[in-house]
Scaffold this motif. Structure first.
Motif, PDB file in Angstrom:
ATOM      1  N   LYS A 153     -31.788 -10.423 -19.248  1.00 26.79           N
ATOM      2  CA  LYS A 153     -31.024  -9.224 -19.602  1.00 26.79           C
ATOM      3  C   LYS A 153     -29.892  -9.591 -20.562  1.00 26.79           C
ATOM      4  N   HIS A 154     -29.289 -10.756 -20.359  1.00 32.97           N
ATOM      5  CA  HIS A 154     -28.229 -11.201 -21.257  1.00 32.97           C
ATOM      6  C   HIS A 154     -28.793 -11.607 -22.615  1.00 32.97           C
ATOM      7  N   ILE A 155     -29.970 -12.188 -22.608  1.00 33.92           N
ATOM      8  CA  ILE A 155     -30.633 -12.529 -23.878  1.00 33.92           C
ATOM      9  C   ILE A 155     -30.874 -11.260 -24.687  1.00 33.92           C
ATOM     10  N   ALA A 156     -31.337 -10.206 -24.012  1.00 35.92           N
ATOM     11  CA  ALA A 156     -31.581  -8.936 -24.707  1.00 35.92           C
ATOM     12  C   ALA A 156     -30.293  -8.402 -25.320  1.00 35.92           C
ATOM     13  N   LYS A 157     -29.204  -8.487 -24.580  1.00 37.15           N
ATOM     14  CA  LYS A 157     -27.927  -8.000 -25.097  1.00 37.15           C
ATOM     15  C   LYS A 157     -27.461  -8.835 -26.292  1.00 37.15           C
ATOM     16  N   MET A 158     -27.594 -10.158 -26.194  1.00 35.30           N
ATOM     17  CA  MET A 158     -27.166 -11.041 -27.278  1.00 35.30           C
ATOM     18  C   MET A 158     -27.989 -10.800 -28.542  1.00 35.30           C
ATOM     19  N   LEU A 159     -29.294 -10.648 -28.375  1.00 37.59           N
ATOM     20  CA  LEU A 159     -30.145 -10.400 -29.541  1.00 37.59           C
ATOM     21  C   LEU A 159     -29.844  -9.044 -30.174  1.00 37.59           C
ATOM     22  N   THR A 160     -29.547  -8.047 -29.344  1.00 36.43           N
ATOM     23  CA  THR A 160     -29.210  -6.727 -29.875  1.00 36.43           C
ATOM     24  C   THR A 160     -27.983  -6.804 -30.774  1.00 36.43           C
ATOM     25  N   HIS A 161     -26.965  -7.547 -30.340  1.00 33.84           N
ATOM     26  CA  HIS A 161     -25.752  -7.706 -31.142  1.00 33.84           C
ATOM     27  C   HIS A 161     -26.002  -8.598 -32.358  1.00 33.84           C
ATOM     28  N   ALA A 162     -26.723  -9.703 -32.154  1.00 30.87           N
ATOM     29  CA  ALA A 162     -26.940 -10.663 -33.243  1.00 30.87           C
ATOM     30  C   ALA A 162     -27.750 -10.058 -34.378  1.00 30.87           C
ATOM     31  N   LEU A 163     -28.750  -9.249 -34.026  1.00 32.01           N
ATOM     32  CA  LEU A 163     -29.657  -8.673 -35.032  1.00 32.01           C
ATOM     33  C   LEU A 163     -29.263  -7.256 -35.438  1.00 32.01           C
ATOM     34  N   ALA A 212     -34.110  -1.970 -26.931  1.00 28.73           N
ATOM     35  CA  ALA A 212     -33.917  -2.270 -28.357  1.00 28.73           C
ATOM     36  C   ALA A 212     -34.715  -3.496 -28.766  1.00 28.73           C
ATOM     37  N   VAL A 213     -34.686  -4.522 -27.933  1.00 31.28           N
ATOM     38  CA  VAL A 213     -35.425  -5.752 -28.244  1.00 31.28           C
ATOM     39  C   VAL A 213     -36.927  -5.513 -28.128  1.00 31.28           C
ATOM     40  N   TYR A 214     -37.323  -4.721 -27.155  1.00 33.80           N
ATOM     41  CA  TYR A 214     -38.740  -4.381 -27.012  1.00 33.80           C
ATOM     42  C   TYR A 214     -39.224  -3.570 -28.213  1.00 33.80           C
ATOM     43  N   THR A 215     -38.436  -2.588 -28.629  1.00 31.37           N
ATOM     44  CA  THR A 215     -38.799  -1.752 -29.785  1.00 31.37           C
ATOM     45  C   THR A 215     -38.930  -2.595 -31.050  1.00 31.37           C
ATOM     46  N   LYS A 260     -40.281 -19.058 -29.183  1.00 36.75           N
ATOM     47  CA  LYS A 260     -41.053 -17.865 -29.576  1.00 36.75           C
ATOM     48  C   LYS A 260     -40.122 -16.711 -29.921  1.00 36.75           C
ATOM     49  N   ILE A 261     -39.101 -16.484 -29.082  1.00 36.27           N
ATOM     50  CA  ILE A 261     -38.172 -15.372 -29.318  1.00 36.27           C
ATOM     51  C   ILE A 261     -37.397 -15.577 -30.626  1.00 36.27           C
ATOM     52  N   ILE A 262     -36.859 -16.781 -30.819  1.00 30.48           N
ATOM     53  CA  ILE A 262     -36.031 -17.055 -31.996  1.00 30.48           C
ATOM     54  C   ILE A 262     -36.860 -17.007 -33.277  1.00 30.48           C
ATOM     55  N   SER A 263     -38.036 -17.616 -33.258  1.00 28.49           N
ATOM     56  CA  SER A 263     -38.862 -17.632 -34.479  1.00 28.49           C
ATOM     57  C   SER A 263     -39.303 -16.223 -34.861  1.00 28.49           C
ATOM     58  N   THR A 264     -39.559 -15.367 -33.855  1.00 25.37           N
ATOM     59  CA  THR A 264     -39.945 -13.978 -34.127  1.00 25.37           C
ATOM     60  C   THR A 264     -38.743 -13.171 -34.603  1.00 25.37           C
ATOM     61  N   PRO A 274     -40.900 -28.388 -23.213  1.00 19.38           N
ATOM     62  CA  PRO A 274     -41.063 -26.937 -23.383  1.00 19.38           C
ATOM     63  C   PRO A 274     -40.856 -26.128 -22.108  1.00 19.38           C
ATOM     64  N   SER A 275     -41.057 -26.734 -20.939  1.00 22.95           N
ATOM     65  CA  SER A 275     -40.947 -25.986 -19.686  1.00 22.95           C
ATOM     66  C   SER A 275     -39.538 -25.960 -19.125  1.00 22.95           C
ATOM     67  N   ASN A 276     -38.639 -26.744 -19.675  1.00 16.74           N
ATOM     68  CA  ASN A 276     -37.267 -26.768 -19.161  1.00 16.74           C
ATOM     69  C   ASN A 276     -36.603 -25.404 -19.326  1.00 16.74           C
ATOM     70  N   LEU A 277     -35.920 -24.950 -18.272  1.00 14.39           N
ATOM     71  CA  LEU A 277     -35.227 -23.672 -18.331  1.00 14.39           C
ATOM     72  C   LEU A 277     -33.887 -23.826 -19.054  1.00 14.39           C
ATOM     73  N   LEU A 278     -33.461 -22.764 -19.697  1.00 13.42           N
ATOM     74  CA  LEU A 278     -32.263 -22.815 -20.522  1.00 13.42           C
ATOM     75  C   LEU A 278     -31.014 -22.376 -19.775  1.00 13.42           C
ATOM     76  N   THR A 279     -29.910 -23.016 -20.117  1.00  8.34           N
ATOM     77  CA  THR A 279     -28.596 -22.571 -19.655  1.00  8.34           C
ATOM     78  C   THR A 279     -28.029 -21.587 -20.668  1.00  8.34           C
ATOM     79  N   ARG A 280     -26.909 -20.981 -20.310  1.00 11.04           N
ATOM     80  CA  ARG A 280     -26.240 -20.057 -21.230  1.00 11.04           C
ATOM     81  C   ARG A 280     -25.770 -20.801 -22.485  1.00 11.04           C
ATOM     82  N   ALA A 281     -25.309 -22.018 -22.310  1.00  8.57           N
ATOM     83  CA  ALA A 281     -24.839 -22.794 -23.464  1.00  8.57           C
ATOM     84  C   ALA A 281     -25.983 -23.117 -24.407  1.00  8.57           C
ATOM     85  N   HIS A 282     -27.116 -23.525 -23.848  1.00  5.57           N
ATOM     86  CA  HIS A 282     -28.238 -23.922 -24.709  1.00  5.57           C
ATOM     87  C   HIS A 282     -28.784 -22.738 -25.501  1.00  5.57           C
TER      88      HIS A 282
END
Length: 371
Positions: A65-75, A102-105, A128-132, A186-194
């Motif tokens: 949910k935070h990723i969606a919010k960050m991408l909405t602002h960034a893009l 917004a991110v889904y649309t 995948k998210i960043i490259s797209t 590739p399977s490592n989960l991300l922190t907020r910092a990363h």
């Protein structure tokens, strides 16, 4: 002596800019944090704001949910006229409904039964998210072989794209006396910092021609009163890249001549005075700490950071756009005394100014079209 650089901001207002370190944006992300620059970059861009207690919680897992919010602002994604969400676990009453929609649309998140807004994501899914999101372009020369990412993986291409563009790198593996290999985990989960670091690097990604335009001559002033004029000499193919060589003449002294070289390759941007000094930066440019590369002689007590990549500065009477600002810090052997050097690089101009410990030592004052 020229002591300040003027930044051009909206409304043509001129402000003095100091490159000195400022207080940390978040209380738990000190300047010494390895990803502080990227986190502060996002805060400055209004993409993140942290928590009400002034913390960022950099080591906590990043929620979708935070990723969606960050991408909405960034893009700068629109939050109206959105497609209805197919996710059963994101009702219209969800506090992040608009951002997720917004991110889904925008086509960044795909159809699924559930979104799992509280779950984290892996490094592979981040790629995948960043490259797209940023429509990253392939730079074949910068491809990297990862032992844990086979070419048959569905994430192979996005992982290569974030690698090629200096957004996410793998980990060097030690194999004794054998060849060095790399893993991406590739399977490592991300922190907020990363995730913040990867997003900031994608936002700041800057490519293009940062070498001087060979049709011009360039005149520089120096803090000691010296005036120099730089003129193009020749172009050569060197070590898989292109080198342009320049003659530097002293105009108000005894005419001493020096030789400078700009060198570009798919993974490197360089400015050098051959056999005297070398300045290598990984390319394309992205903000953050930069490790050395195969051509870079990096001391253990030397740290190089890219502070900005798309800045606009007015230096003297010239306004420069898409300026890359590189900060180098050198410590003595006792790690007590530190020298700070800042280099300003502009598209089609090359190095336009250099600063040492807050004082400008050289700056471009004129560019003239050759006859």
């Amino acid at each position: 002596m020229m002591r300040r650089i003027l930044a051009v901001v909206a409304g043509a207002v001129l402000l003095c800019v100091s490159m000195k370190a400022e207080a940390a944006v978040f209380s738990d992300v000190p300047e010494s944090h390895s990803l502080a620059l990227e986190i502060e970059y996002l805060a400055g861009a209004g993409v993140i704001s942290g928590y009400t207690d002034g913390t960022f919680k950099p080591n906590a897992p990043i929620a979708k949910k935070h990723i969606a919010k960050m991408l909405t602002h960034a893009l700068l994604l629109p939050t109206t006229d959105l497609k209805p969400l197919p996710y059963k676990d994101v009702p219209m009453t969800h506090p992040y409904y608009k951002e997720i929609a917004a991110v889904y649309t925008a086509g960044i998140f795909s159809d699924a039964e559930n979104f799992r807004p509280e779950s984290s994501i892996s490094r592979a899914f981040m790629a995948k998210i960043i490259s797209t999101s940023f429509e990253l372009k392939s730079i074949a020369q910068n491809a990297m072989t990862y032992v844990d990412v086979p070419t048959t993986s569905e994430f192979y291409r996005p992982i290569q794209l974030v690698t090629m563009n200096n957004i996410a790198q793998g980990y060097e593996l030690t194999n004794g006396y054998g060849p060095t290999t790399f893993a991406f985990a590739p399977s490592n989960l991300l922190t907020r910092a990363h995730f913040s670091a990867f997003l900031a690097r994608a936002m700041s990604l800057s490519a293009g021609d940062y070498t001087p335009d060979t049709r011009y001559t360039y005149t520089f002033e120096h803090a000691d009163g010296l005036i120099t004029r730089m003129e193009f000499d020749e172009t050569q193919q060197i070590e898989g890249g292109i080198g342009t060589f320049w003659n530097m003449y002293e105009e108000n002294r005894d005419g001493y001549e020096r030789w400078y070289m700009y060198f570009t390759r798919a993974d490197i941007w360089s400015y050098a005075e051959p056999e005297i000094s070398n300045f290598y930066v990984t390319y394309p440019f992205t903000v953050g700490y930069k490790r050395g590369n195969s051509l870079d002689y990096m001391y253990y007590n030397h740290r190089r950071d890219i502070l900005e990549t798309k800045a606009t500065y007015r230096i003297g009477d010239i306004t420069f756009y898409d300026v890359v600002v590189v900060r180098d810090r050198y410590w003595d052997e006792a790690l007590v005394t530190m020298t700070e050097e800042t280099t300003y690089i502009a598209k089609h101009y090359g190095v336009v100014a250099k600063e040492v410990n807050g004082e400008f030592v050289t700056w471009l004052v004129r560019r003239d079209l050759k006859n």
